[in-house]
Design an enzyme around this catalytic site. Sequence first.
Site, PDB file in Angstrom:
ATOM      1  CG  ASP A  67      58.612  45.623  52.964  1.00 14.48           C
ATOM      2  OD1 ASP A  67      58.089  45.395  54.076  1.00 14.48           O
ATOM      3  OD2 ASP A  67      59.844  45.768  52.821  1.00 14.48           O
TER       4      ASP A  67
HETATM    5  C1  NOJ Z   1      59.642  46.109  56.530  1.00 16.51           C
HETATM    6  C2  NOJ Z   1      60.848  45.377  56.042  1.00 16.51           C
HETATM    7  O1  NOJ Z   1      61.355  45.987  54.876  1.00 16.51           O
HETATM    8  C3  NOJ Z   1      60.600  43.903  55.754  1.00 16.51           C
HETATM    9  O2  NOJ Z   1      61.828  43.288  55.521  1.00 16.51           O
HETATM   10  C4  NOJ Z   1      59.860  43.250  56.887  1.00 16.51           C
HETATM   11  O3  NOJ Z   1      59.639  41.898  56.583  1.00 16.51           O
HETATM   12  C5  NOJ Z   1      58.569  43.986  57.126  1.00 16.51           C
HETATM   13  N1  NOJ Z   1      58.845  45.351  57.493  1.00 16.51           N
HETATM   14  C6  NOJ Z   1      57.721  43.317  58.208  1.00 16.51           C
HETATM   15  O4  NOJ Z   1      58.300  43.473  59.448  1.00 16.51           O
END
Ligand code: NOJ
Length: 685
Positions: free
Chosen positions: A257
Amino acid sequence: MERIDRLIAEMTLAEKLGQLTMIAADYAVTGPVVTPLSEDAIRSGTIGNLLNLYGARPTQRIQKIAVEESRLHIPLLLGFDAIHGHRTIFPIPLAEAGLFDPAAWEATARAAAEECAGDGLHMTFAPMLDVSRDPRWGRIAESPGEDPFVGSSFACAKVRGFQNGSLADSSAVAACAKHYVAYGAVAAGREYSPTDMSEGMLREVYLPPFRAAVQAGVAAIMPSFTDLNGIPMTANIPLLRDVLRGELGFDGVIISDYHAIAELLNHGVAGDLAEAAALALKAGVDIDMMSDAYRLGLPAALQRNLVAMEDIDACVRRVLSLKERLGLFQDPYRRGRADTGITTQSRALARATGARALVLLKNDANALPLATRKIALIGPLADAAGEMRGPWWGAGRGEDCVSVLQGLTEAGFDVRHAPGVAINEDDLSGVATALDLCADSDAILLCLGEAAVMSGEAASRAYLGLPGRQQGLADAVFDKAAGKPVIVVLFSGRPLAVPELVSRAHAVLAAWFPGCEAGHAIADVLTGKLSPSGRTPVSWPRAVGQVPIFFGERPGGRPFNPDDHFTSHYSDVENTPLFPFGHGLTYGDFELSNFRVAPDGDGLTVKVDVANHGALAAEETVFLFLNQKKPGVTRPLLELKGFGKIALRPSEQGTVTLTLPRPIGRAELFVGPKAAFSSLLSLSI
Ligand code: NOJ
């Protein structure tokens, strides 16, 4: 394979680490740090993957730099979140889950994939598969709700829809199931806080949707930000290597993430970026999203023998294989040939899905469908087109959305409108104007709820009531209504604990966030053109103190008995939810009968007859639950094992057939319209 072996043999360390790095462009801001995107880094082969860039022209242009100007000509992988649509915004996932219709779940993913691919994207960071039992957590809005069986069906349907049977298909995008695993159980519902749970709970509740996604062939998986039982998921060798790769057999790409590898320092498990990078790599994380820990930390980690070149090569191999499966080496420009924009078809799908996902929580004296067209439309969400997108809207634009006011006006309503109050402010100066509208109308429609940004990532709430002064506005309207029907349309990214609001309203329609066709979808249901058929995929609490609340509870040794004080209860609120899982009324009047079960190979076939005694056509949803008795182990009172839908005209009858694996030992089966014992038919087997 040959190509990949050859490339790996030719690559410098910097080029390898480039393939393991994903950097964000700024078409959307989805994390705390944004580093400027360097075209030179793409040219030099030291960035291999991007997120948050979309559109046919910009993606083709940047791809051209990678393919034509970098030494090894390796195409970029471009990813973006399509949480509930891309340009065409569908209902939020929690609302969509309430359709209990895998074909519909697949259809919206297909439509989103076509739009993503048209915009030059190869991967979407979806579906979100975190079982969510705590509405304080804002990301419940992105989830399929409280039940692992629903989450698993949702996972399969979404993976099918996004990937379309072959990643090489130019309208397919690689799905990335997230956030592995148990993110939905963050302590106290507070975003990013740690999780702790038993292995039994993990395996029974939180893991199944990911297992299902892997079985459906999901291309990628994203570990959650959180730590589970003391080990951050980004560095969780037992769960990433042993369970995900080993036991579940996942051989796709694991992508961290946003900034999560660098955050291993905050977790306190890594002393510097080299250690953080080594921990994530050792756990099997292939792509570092936005930490730049692999590029900056892995060279030092290699020198300190924290990782070996084979570990790096294994990750590079998986990333290049994904690019190969996506057909990018053959034709890097196969996606992004034309922005599709919103089409008539995708709008029609958004309208139909939006309408079907509305959950009619209450409908006293058939207040709905509306018998009049002369209405007062009050509340801060009545004319709030952009809010209808809900949290996270991808490439969706506010100006493409239809407000309730617009939808009702187009449907021929004679509407007088005033917001009364803002969503989350203290100003009461507009209340008098709103109340004046009540006199000159035959029914009052109150559009209340949360702002879109009050749910989603980093949007936990400790109170689950209406924000701002909306409850006060509603009370004033109820006092003023003089017997006219007051209908509440409630917008939210989570179930709201609003028992007073519900008890005073004649009808309550949970709209969640219905997406870009909200106003039309709501008008279709208010007029009776369509019957609502959504069911809540989460238990609605009466009070925040009941949270987490879910139907799959184990009985305990002292289950509640009103005649015995020393049994499990609250002294100030009932144990039961305000609305149980599966609750949702329709304009039909359904009766279930003739529940029967027959052996079917290794499983059982269950049938139940359904009759519509009502005056209007509608869709009934039937749930199949199991209560399994096991010696020495306590089991949930109800476990969901199947669901089905049947559309019936007035006086029509049909049969719903469901199957389940044959339980071992003593068990009881239940069918019914929701997870409430009083409405279930049962059979012992
Ligand atoms: C953080 C989020 O937790 C995740 O779900 C997402 O895919 C990413 N950012 C990218 O935007």
